[in-house]
Design a protein around this motif. Sequence first.
Motif, PDB file in Angstrom:
ATOM      1  N   LEU A 270       0.808  -1.215   0.000  1.00 15.61           N
ATOM      2  CA  LEU A 270       0.000   0.000   0.000  1.00 15.61           C
ATOM      3  C   LEU A 270       0.846   1.272   0.000  1.00 15.61           C
ATOM      4  O   LEU A 270       0.572   2.207  -0.769  1.00 15.61           O
ATOM      5  N   LEU A 271       1.852   1.327   0.855  1.00 18.40           N
ATOM      6  CA  LEU A 271       2.640   2.563   0.978  1.00 18.40           C
ATOM      7  C   LEU A 271       3.312   2.975  -0.331  1.00 18.40           C
ATOM      8  O   LEU A 271       3.163   4.121  -0.776  1.00 18.40           O
ATOM      9  N   PRO A 272       4.061   2.078  -0.991  1.00 17.83           N
ATOM     10  CA  PRO A 272       4.669   2.501  -2.257  1.00 17.83           C
ATOM     11  C   PRO A 272       3.644   2.819  -3.338  1.00 17.83           C
ATOM     12  O   PRO A 272       3.867   3.697  -4.178  1.00 17.83           O
ATOM     13  N   TYR A 273       2.503   2.125  -3.313  1.00 18.66           N
ATOM     14  CA  TYR A 273       1.475   2.403  -4.322  1.00 18.66           C
ATOM     15  C   TYR A 273       0.897   3.807  -4.136  1.00 18.66           C
ATOM     16  O   TYR A 273       0.748   4.568  -5.105  1.00 18.66           O
ATOM     17  N   LEU A 274       0.591   4.155  -2.898  1.00 22.78           N
ATOM     18  CA  LEU A 274       0.069   5.505  -2.643  1.00 22.78           C
ATOM     19  C   LEU A 274       1.108   6.573  -2.960  1.00 22.78           C
ATOM     20  O   LEU A 274       0.793   7.629  -3.520  1.00 22.78           O
ATOM     21  N   ASN A 275       2.340   6.291  -2.603  1.00 25.59           N
ATOM     22  CA  ASN A 275       3.402   7.264  -2.864  1.00 25.59           C
ATOM     23  C   ASN A 275       3.554   7.518  -4.361  1.00 25.59           C
ATOM     24  O   ASN A 275       3.649   8.666  -4.812  1.00 25.59           O
ATOM     25  N   LYS A 276       3.566   6.427  -5.140  1.00 26.92           N
ATOM     26  CA  LYS A 276       3.693   6.565  -6.592  1.00 26.92           C
ATOM     27  C   LYS A 276       2.463   7.271  -7.175  1.00 26.92           C
ATOM     28  O   LYS A 276       2.581   8.105  -8.091  1.00 26.92           O
ATOM     29  N   SER A 277       1.300   6.976  -6.633  1.00 21.51           N
ATOM     30  CA  SER A 277       0.066   7.585  -7.133  1.00 21.51           C
ATOM     31  C   SER A 277       0.060   9.084  -6.897  1.00 21.51           C
ATOM     32  O   SER A 277      -0.351   9.867  -7.766  1.00 21.51           O
ATOM     33  N   VAL A 278       0.515   9.512  -5.731  1.00 20.79           N
ATOM     34  CA  VAL A 278       0.563  10.944  -5.431  1.00 20.79           C
ATOM     35  C   VAL A 278       1.604  11.633  -6.302  1.00 20.79           C
ATOM     36  O   VAL A 278       1.361  12.718  -6.846  1.00 20.79           O
ATOM     37  N   ASP A 279       2.765  11.004  -6.452  1.00 20.02           N
ATOM     38  CA  ASP A 279       3.839  11.608  -7.252  1.00 20.02           C
ATOM     39  C   ASP A 279       3.449  11.772  -8.714  1.00 20.02           C
ATOM     40  O   ASP A 279       3.849  12.743  -9.367  1.00 20.02           O
ATOM     41  N   THR A 280       2.694  10.830  -9.242  1.00 17.46           N
ATOM     42  CA  THR A 280       2.361  10.847 -10.673  1.00 17.46           C
ATOM     43  C   THR A 280       0.959  11.359 -10.957  1.00 17.46           C
ATOM     44  O   THR A 280       0.508  11.321 -12.102  1.00 17.46           O
ATOM     45  N   SER A 281       0.242  11.814  -9.890  1.00 19.57           N
ATOM     46  CA  SER A 281      -1.136  12.318 -10.047  1.00 19.57           C
ATOM     47  C   SER A 281      -2.026  11.276 -10.726  1.00 19.57           C
ATOM     48  O   SER A 281      -2.844  11.586 -11.591  1.00 19.57           O
ATOM     49  N   ARG A 282      -1.871  10.050 -10.307  1.00 15.76           N
ATOM     50  CA  ARG A 282      -2.687   8.961 -10.849  1.00 15.76           C
ATOM     51  C   ARG A 282      -4.152   9.153 -10.453  1.00 15.76           C
ATOM     52  O   ARG A 282      -4.443   9.491  -9.303  1.00 15.76           O
ATOM     53  N   VAL A 283      -5.061   8.943 -11.372  1.00 18.47           N
ATOM     54  CA  VAL A 283      -6.489   9.112 -11.086  1.00 18.47           C
ATOM     55  C   VAL A 283      -7.123   7.765 -10.748  1.00 18.47           C
ATOM     56  O   VAL A 283      -6.595   6.706 -11.101  1.00 18.47           O
ATOM     57  N   GLY A 284      -8.254   7.839 -10.043  1.00 19.74           N
ATOM     58  CA  GLY A 284      -9.001   6.627  -9.724  1.00 19.74           C
ATOM     59  C   GLY A 284      -8.349   5.756  -8.678  1.00 19.74           C
ATOM     60  O   GLY A 284      -8.528   4.539  -8.693  1.00 19.74           O
ATOM     61  N   ASN A 378     -19.806   5.019  -9.653  1.00 22.12           N
ATOM     62  CA  ASN A 378     -18.764   4.253 -10.345  1.00 22.12           C
ATOM     63  C   ASN A 378     -17.836   5.176 -11.122  1.00 22.12           C
ATOM     64  O   ASN A 378     -16.618   4.983 -11.153  1.00 22.12           O
ATOM     65  N   ARG A 379     -18.418   6.183 -11.757  1.00 23.85           N
ATOM     66  CA  ARG A 379     -17.603   7.138 -12.505  1.00 23.85           C
ATOM     67  C   ARG A 379     -16.681   7.930 -11.570  1.00 23.85           C
ATOM     68  O   ARG A 379     -15.520   8.183 -11.887  1.00 23.85           O
ATOM     69  N   MET A 380     -17.199   8.277 -10.393  1.00 27.79           N
ATOM     70  CA  MET A 380     -16.365   8.988  -9.426  1.00 27.79           C
ATOM     71  C   MET A 380     -15.194   8.137  -8.971  1.00 27.79           C
ATOM     72  O   MET A 380     -14.075   8.628  -8.811  1.00 27.79           O
ATOM     73  N   LEU A 381     -15.449   6.839  -8.744  1.00 28.01           N
ATOM     74  CA  LEU A 381     -14.381   5.949  -8.300  1.00 28.01           C
ATOM     75  C   LEU A 381     -13.335   5.729  -9.386  1.00 28.01           C
ATOM     76  O   LEU A 381     -12.205   5.340  -9.086  1.00 28.01           O
ATOM     77  N   GLU A 382     -13.706   5.940 -10.596  1.00 25.26           N
ATOM     78  CA  GLU A 382     -12.767   5.768 -11.707  1.00 25.26           C
ATOM     79  C   GLU A 382     -12.013   7.046 -12.040  1.00 25.26           C
ATOM     80  O   GLU A 382     -10.935   6.998 -12.628  1.00 25.26           O
ATOM     81  N   GLU A 383     -12.581   8.205 -11.636  1.00 22.08           N
ATOM     82  CA  GLU A 383     -12.016   9.479 -12.097  1.00 22.08           C
ATOM     83  C   GLU A 383     -11.493  10.361 -10.976  1.00 22.08           C
ATOM     84  O   GLU A 383     -11.002  11.460 -11.250  1.00 22.08           O
ATOM     85  N   ARG A 405     -14.117  -2.261  -7.458  1.00 25.29           N
ATOM     86  CA  ARG A 405     -13.589  -1.029  -8.052  1.00 25.29           C
ATOM     87  C   ARG A 405     -12.504  -0.381  -7.185  1.00 25.29           C
ATOM     88  O   ARG A 405     -11.925   0.622  -7.583  1.00 25.29           O
ATOM     89  N   PHE A 406     -12.264  -0.935  -6.004  1.00 20.33           N
ATOM     90  CA  PHE A 406     -11.201  -0.408  -5.157  1.00 20.33           C
ATOM     91  C   PHE A 406      -9.879  -1.088  -5.519  1.00 20.33           C
ATOM     92  O   PHE A 406      -9.831  -2.292  -5.776  1.00 20.33           O
ATOM     93  N   ASP A 407      -8.816  -0.304  -5.518  1.00 24.43           N
ATOM     94  CA  ASP A 407      -7.502  -0.842  -5.876  1.00 24.43           C
ATOM     95  C   ASP A 407      -7.025  -1.880  -4.864  1.00 24.43           C
ATOM     96  O   ASP A 407      -6.411  -2.877  -5.224  1.00 24.43           O
ATOM     97  N   MET A 408      -7.267  -1.598  -3.603  1.00 27.17           N
ATOM     98  CA  MET A 408      -6.886  -2.530  -2.548  1.00 27.17           C
ATOM     99  C   MET A 408      -7.985  -2.562  -1.500  1.00 27.17           C
ATOM    100  O   MET A 408      -8.558  -1.525  -1.160  1.00 27.17           O
ATOM    101  N   VAL A 409      -8.276  -3.745  -0.994  1.00 26.62           N
ATOM    102  CA  VAL A 409      -9.219  -3.930   0.111  1.00 26.62           C
ATOM    103  C   VAL A 409      -8.444  -4.583   1.239  1.00 26.62           C
ATOM    104  O   VAL A 409      -7.934  -5.692   1.089  1.00 26.62           O
TER     105      VAL A 409
END
Length: 731
Positions: A270-284, A378-383, A405-409
């Motif tokens: 989870l930690l590296p995934y969130l870090n990469k997502s914030v750094d790259t402005s990943r959506v959804g 669903n659209r909100m969770l994707e965007e 639709r969640f990346d991690m549970v």
Amino acid sequence: MTDRCSVCLTMGTGLRNRQSGQIGAQDGSVNSEVLMSQGKSVVRIVSPVLLPIVHLWILRLLIPLGLHPHLIMKHDFLNDALAQALGLQKWMHPGPDDFNADAARGTLRQHHRAFEANADTLAVPERLADNVRRLKSLLGLSDIDCRILEFAVMIHNERLLDDLADHLGKLSSIKVAHVLSVILAIPERHVRAALSTRGTLARSGLVTIGRHGAALLRTKLDLLSEQFADMIASTDADPVSLLRDTVSLADPPHLGMADYAHIGESLEVLLPYLNKSVDTSRVGVNIFLHGEPGTGKSQLAKLLASELACELFEVASEDIDGDAVNGAKRLRAFRAAQSFFPQRRALILFDEVEDVFDDGDSVFGRKSIAQTRKAWLNRMLEENAVPTLWLANSIRGIDPAFIRRFDMVIEVPVPPRTQRKRILAAACTNLVPARIIHRIAEVETLAPAVVTRAAAVVRSIQEELGDRASAAAFQLLIDNTLKAQGHQPMRPHDPHQLREVYDPAFIHADVDLAAVGEGLLQCKAGRLCLFGPPGTGKSAYVRWLADQLGMPLFVKRASDLMSMWVGGSEMNIATAFRDAEKEGALLLIDEVDSFLQDRRQAQRSWEVTLVNEMLTQMESFPGVFIASTNLMEGLDQAALRRFDLKVNFDYLKPVQAAELLNRYCLALRLVEPSVEDLKRLSRLCALTPGDFAAVSRQHRFRPMDSAAALVSALEAECALKQGTKRAIGFY
């Protein structure tokens, strides 16, 4: 009749200056004057109430939109306050024959033309204009968006404007667009585009058109929150502060990563995934955390934000007045936050998501907000532009279509015993003795939040209570909370503690139990089934075995695992095996016949799935698993094959009973039994170690003064079993 009409506006302090934005006097009051030339006479009309921009909007409601009949009646004005605010004092309170409705309407039209001629010079108050400009820069609002937002704020704040607009009646969304196009002098198609669900106003939640039926204009123009209109018109601050009753900056955590070692594998992903997502402005990016109340889900969210050097904004569950915010409004707040924070290094926390997702009421025909707006959500969770942590106390009742639709549970369970003990030690320093901490740590359902809250309460009054009373108060508070949550309270004495007289040699089994213990000590893995009459020592042997193996003991009974919910029992079984594996514990499931009945005799589908789940967990469990039962008949044959060893526990042999009687007499400080006592004892063919334990407990409140009295008590225990046999036929 006038042969010409010239109108000028005396703007007071800066009405013409759109840059200053100050309307009227410095205190916010308004002084607008209309000078009307009628031949040689000049009529001065003073309006001390209305802002000029509001004055213009009201005139557009009255003239182009045709609401003047709701102001000017045949013989008088319907609303004197509005008439005075519009500068129609000349026609107020006339005699019965002096009121001229046509002349009053003519004056109103002249005022309308005068204000229309100067419409480009009129602006909303400076503070509102400044805040709207900030929002425009932050969210990318268009000029039309800004004008609609300004009007929506003003109609929520200006009573006369709101009252007059009510005479339009209940409006559909299409009619709202038409009305706004007239009031704001904007082409209707542009208004519709600005107010569409894909428009910036709606996506940010600033202004939303209620689409469930017709309503009055003010009601149809739904703002972000109840307090938003007041805050944006009166607050000069960071635009984020406008969200303070819907989204707030979370407090820093008070737990560390070591407190979540029991979910370390998940956090390593989870930690590296969130870090990469914030750094790259990943959506959804959406993470779902679930677990029992008090297990530290909120603290984990705060800790994740701290570890990633992110701001954490929490979607509020109550407004600034302390009133609960419903799921629909919380979703709007979440959507607004997605628009406000994409340029920040931030995470969003949406706690108690049951408000949105839980379909627990569907039995009664009601669906969750998520179900009624499924495509939209669903659209909100994707965007969503800002990574979001969604927290729930239970995953039950949430549609699997949303879960996928969640990346991690990630489940956040009650920490294992070693961590509970450490949390207790940290929270209870100088509060309770170490022996009590050790006993409290044994409670498997004890969540960290229960510990920290109870410790905080007791610590605040520790001086008044004293050390001994503080320890008792701490245990009392924990017990009360556990009972309120539906869990068993702590026991003052450990019922699983082995008696000093215990020895596996006093168990009549068909295998060498000591040798079994030695073998398990070597491999630390095995599946055993212990069966036999009640009291023959099955549970006591398991406790002894756990001590020999140096393993913690997890005991689960049928009442602990059976659930009234479909699939709940299977989930509880899986959790029991998973927790035991995580703790490296020996798992004992008592009354296992409740879960392993012969599937050929099953009458309901869940009876089959229950057995299947138990078999699956047994096969995959890498540790020591022991099942015990009093009823071997009727067990599923496939289940019996899964056990590495099946051990029959029987009634005591005479020699075992005699030796055990000697041990108890010694422990109770009684004279050793006589030959006659031993003869009487040998005639008891259904004697168990459990009978000796029951008689020993009886001795505490009904002391026995001889071995003969002890034997008499044992005879009574066996007679009761024989009576039960004759009455019900169990044996």
